[in-house]
Structures are given as C-alpha cells and as structure tokens.
Design a protein around this motif. Structure first.
Motif, PDB file in Angstrom:
ATOM      1  N   LEU A 118       0.662  -1.346  -0.067  1.00 35.83           N
ATOM      2  CA  LEU A 118      -0.043  -0.139  -0.070  1.00 35.83           C
ATOM      3  C   LEU A 118       0.683   1.181  -0.058  1.00 35.83           C
ATOM      4  N   GLY A 119       1.804   1.341   0.759  1.00 37.20           N
ATOM      5  CA  GLY A 119       2.725   2.445   0.810  1.00 37.20           C
ATOM      6  C   GLY A 119       3.680   2.674  -0.519  1.00 37.20           C
ATOM      7  N   LEU A 120       3.826   1.743  -1.295  1.00 39.95           N
ATOM      8  CA  LEU A 120       4.421   1.781  -2.630  1.00 39.95           C
ATOM      9  C   LEU A 120       3.291   2.442  -3.613  1.00 39.95           C
ATOM     10  N   LEU A 121       1.970   1.855  -3.559  1.00 41.12           N
ATOM     11  CA  LEU A 121       0.912   2.356  -4.396  1.00 41.12           C
ATOM     12  C   LEU A 121       0.464   3.882  -4.100  1.00 41.12           C
ATOM     13  N   LEU A 122       0.546   4.168  -2.740  1.00 39.82           N
ATOM     14  CA  LEU A 122       0.269   5.287  -2.210  1.00 39.82           C
ATOM     15  C   LEU A 122       1.281   6.675  -2.643  1.00 39.82           C
ATOM     16  N   GLY A 123       2.593   6.144  -2.365  1.00 41.13           N
ATOM     17  CA  GLY A 123       3.589   6.714  -2.821  1.00 41.13           C
ATOM     18  C   GLY A 123       3.681   7.217  -4.341  1.00 41.13           C
ATOM     19  N   ALA A 124       3.375   6.420  -5.204  1.00 39.44           N
ATOM     20  CA  ALA A 124       3.699   6.653  -6.597  1.00 39.44           C
ATOM     21  C   ALA A 124       2.223   7.444  -6.937  1.00 39.44           C
ATOM     22  N   ALA A 177       3.919  -3.570  -9.766  1.00 34.95           N
ATOM     23  CA  ALA A 177       3.758  -3.270 -10.906  1.00 34.95           C
ATOM     24  C   ALA A 177       3.376  -1.559 -11.386  1.00 34.95           C
ATOM     25  N   PHE A 178       2.683  -1.136 -10.681  1.00 34.98           N
ATOM     26  CA  PHE A 178       2.374   0.299 -10.761  1.00 34.98           C
ATOM     27  C   PHE A 178       3.489   1.314 -10.242  1.00 34.98           C
ATOM     28  N   PHE A 179       4.099   0.742  -9.404  1.00 34.48           N
ATOM     29  CA  PHE A 179       5.378   1.464  -9.002  1.00 34.48           C
ATOM     30  C   PHE A 179       6.621   1.667  -9.695  1.00 34.48           C
ATOM     31  N   ARG A 180       6.766   0.288 -10.353  1.00 32.75           N
ATOM     32  CA  ARG A 180       7.692   0.288 -11.225  1.00 32.75           C
ATOM     33  C   ARG A 180       7.639   1.170 -12.544  1.00 32.75           C
ATOM     34  N   ARG A 181       6.407   1.211 -12.836  1.00 35.31           N
ATOM     35  CA  ARG A 181       5.939   1.960 -14.294  1.00 35.31           C
ATOM     36  C   ARG A 181       5.950   3.403 -13.970  1.00 35.31           C
TER      37      ARG A 181
END
Length: 291
Positions: A180-186, A278-282
C-alpha cells in the motif's frame, strides 16, 4: 531547517552507498538493497526523535495514550470488557498493529516527494526510498511490542505453541503495508489529494476494524464485508494466536467465511502486492521529473 539537515545527512549516506569505492561492491540486487536498508533504516529512526527531550520514549507514548483512553471508555463506561476476556491485551494488540499500519503507510506515502532531491541527484533505485522509511517505522513497532510483553507477563498469560504463528502474521502485515505504501507513494507524486484521502480512510479504518470491540457484535453481513479487509484478518488471527479467543463474539475469518475463508484476505494481499509493485515500477521512471 531540521528537515533540510536530515535530508542532507541522508543524501550523503546514500551517495556513499550508491557510489561505493572501486571495490567490486554490487550496486544492484537483493544484497545491495539489504545493505542500503540496514544502513538507512536506523538513520531515519534516529532522525525522527533527534532533539526530542524524551527521545525514543515517544515511540511508546502514542499507542499507550490510545490504549489508556480506549481502555477507560470501553472497559468501564461502556462495559465492552464484560464481553471480552483479557481485554487489555486484546485492545493493545489492535492498537499497536493499527498504529504500525497507519504510520508505515503514511510515511511511505510522502517519501518519494520528500526524497525528490535524492532521486534527482543520484542514480538510486526509487523503491529503496519508501522501503527505508518503512524500516524506520518497523524499528519503532518492535520497541512498542515491549508494551504487550509487559502486560502479557503481568496478566500471567500461559505461553502457547500458537504464539509461533505471530511472526508469519507480522510478515503478512508488513507485506500489506509496503504494498500500500508503494501504491500510495507513486500516486502521491501525481495527485497530492491522496494524502487527504488516505487520512480519511485510516480514520474510518480505526472505527471499522473492530480494534476496540468484538467483531461478532455487528450483523453477519457486516462481518463478511469487514473481513474483506486483510488488516482485520491479521489482527484477529494475532489475537487468537496470543489469547486463544477472547469470548463468543471474538470471531476469525474462518468463523465468518468457513474453513477456506482465510484464503480470501491472503488473495487480496497478494493482488495488492503484485499490482502495487507493477504500478510503482511503471511510475518510477518519471519520479525525478515530477518531484
């Protein structure tokens, strides 16, 4: 000024790690990531309490303050404790897990934007910025666990083999928080409203996750909806592992969905982890330009 000094110190440390002396030290791969997290995580933890008179004591003040107020209200005024055995431990487990969940996701949410200067200056894997922030919160969490250990000792809870299930459950919680942190950060890099939205979500989560009341007192349809939240499954399973149930209304996900019900929150966590990575890498290819 303190934030600027903290970022400058962190930037200097990351420069030394990202560009090591010509010694053949790898700057990619799991070993490199672990080396960075081992160095930067404690730095961020110490910086959080730098200059505070009470220092690391503040890491215990927040959850224990929540605990004191809720224990007074629900154990004595509303008599929730009459429906729940070992209510003090039951409540403290919920508060500590919730505090870790909200603190880790919130600090990771802003980590990319706050560390924008680092990403612009260094050829540094962006994922390590939120991960290092989560490690600092993790250190705080393990200090807070001492509060549970003390209360468990004072109430003379009998050790059980099921306590061995607690570490895997904490790993599941950490995986959920990081995802969730990676998703929210991105997302925060693009949409700054995410901060306000997540603050509202965490407040609603506090009241909707049976932290201070047994989940069995809500209607059956609400129980099914509530257990779609993986945090509730983790918290209830942890309570059951430590206390072996705290009353007839202290339900687990298998009580609500049947023997295979635990697969539902596991699957949700897995989907969140895969989708967030996947979203963070993109999005990470554009962080340096947007922050």
């Amino acid at each position: 000024m303190r934030t600027g000094g903290r970022l400058a110190s962190l930037s200097c440390t990351l420069t030394q790690i990202a560009y090591p002396a010509a010694s053949g030290t790898a700057t990619r791969g799991p070993r490199y990531y672990l080396r960075v997290l081992r160095v930067v995580g404690p730095i961020q933890f110490k910086a959080k309490y730098a200059g505070a008179v009470l220092g690391y004591v503040w890491s215990l003040v927040k959850p224990l303050s929540y605990f004191g107020v809720l224990w007074l209200v629900f154990a004595f005024l509303l008599r929730t404790a009459n429906q729940t055995h070992d209510f003090a431990i039951y409540l403290l487990i919920g508060i500590l897990l919730y505090t870790f969940f909200t603190d880790s996701t919130t600090v990771m949410l802003k980590s990319i934007v706050d560390g924008g200067s680092i990403l612009r200056r260094l050829a540094f894997p962006p994922v390590l910025v939120p991960l290092s922030a989560s490690v600092g919160i993790g250190i705080t969490f393990f200090i807070n666990i001492l509060a549970i250990v003390v209360i468990v000792g004072l109430q003379r809870v009998t050790p059980r083999v099921e306590w061995l299930l607690v570490p895997p459950l904490l790993i599941e919680l950490y995986a959920l928080c990081v995802a969730l942190g990676l998703l929210l950060g991105a997302l925060y890099v693009r949409f700054r409203d995410i901060s306000q939205i997540w603050e509202l979500v965490t407040q609603l989560l506090f009241f909707g996750s049976a932290i201070f009341f047994p989940i069995g007192i809500v209607p059956p349809w609400a129980q099914k909806v509530a257990f779609l939240n993986p945090f509730l499954q983790i918290m209830q399973d942890t309570r059951h592992a430590v206390l072996s149930g705290s009353g007839p209304n202290d339900l687990s996900v298998t009580d609500v969905y049947g023997p295979a019900g635990r697969l539902i929150p596991f699957a949700i966590v897995l989907l969140i982890v895969i989708g967030s990575i996947a979203f963070f890498r993109r999005e990470s290819r554009y962080f340096a330009e947007r922050v």
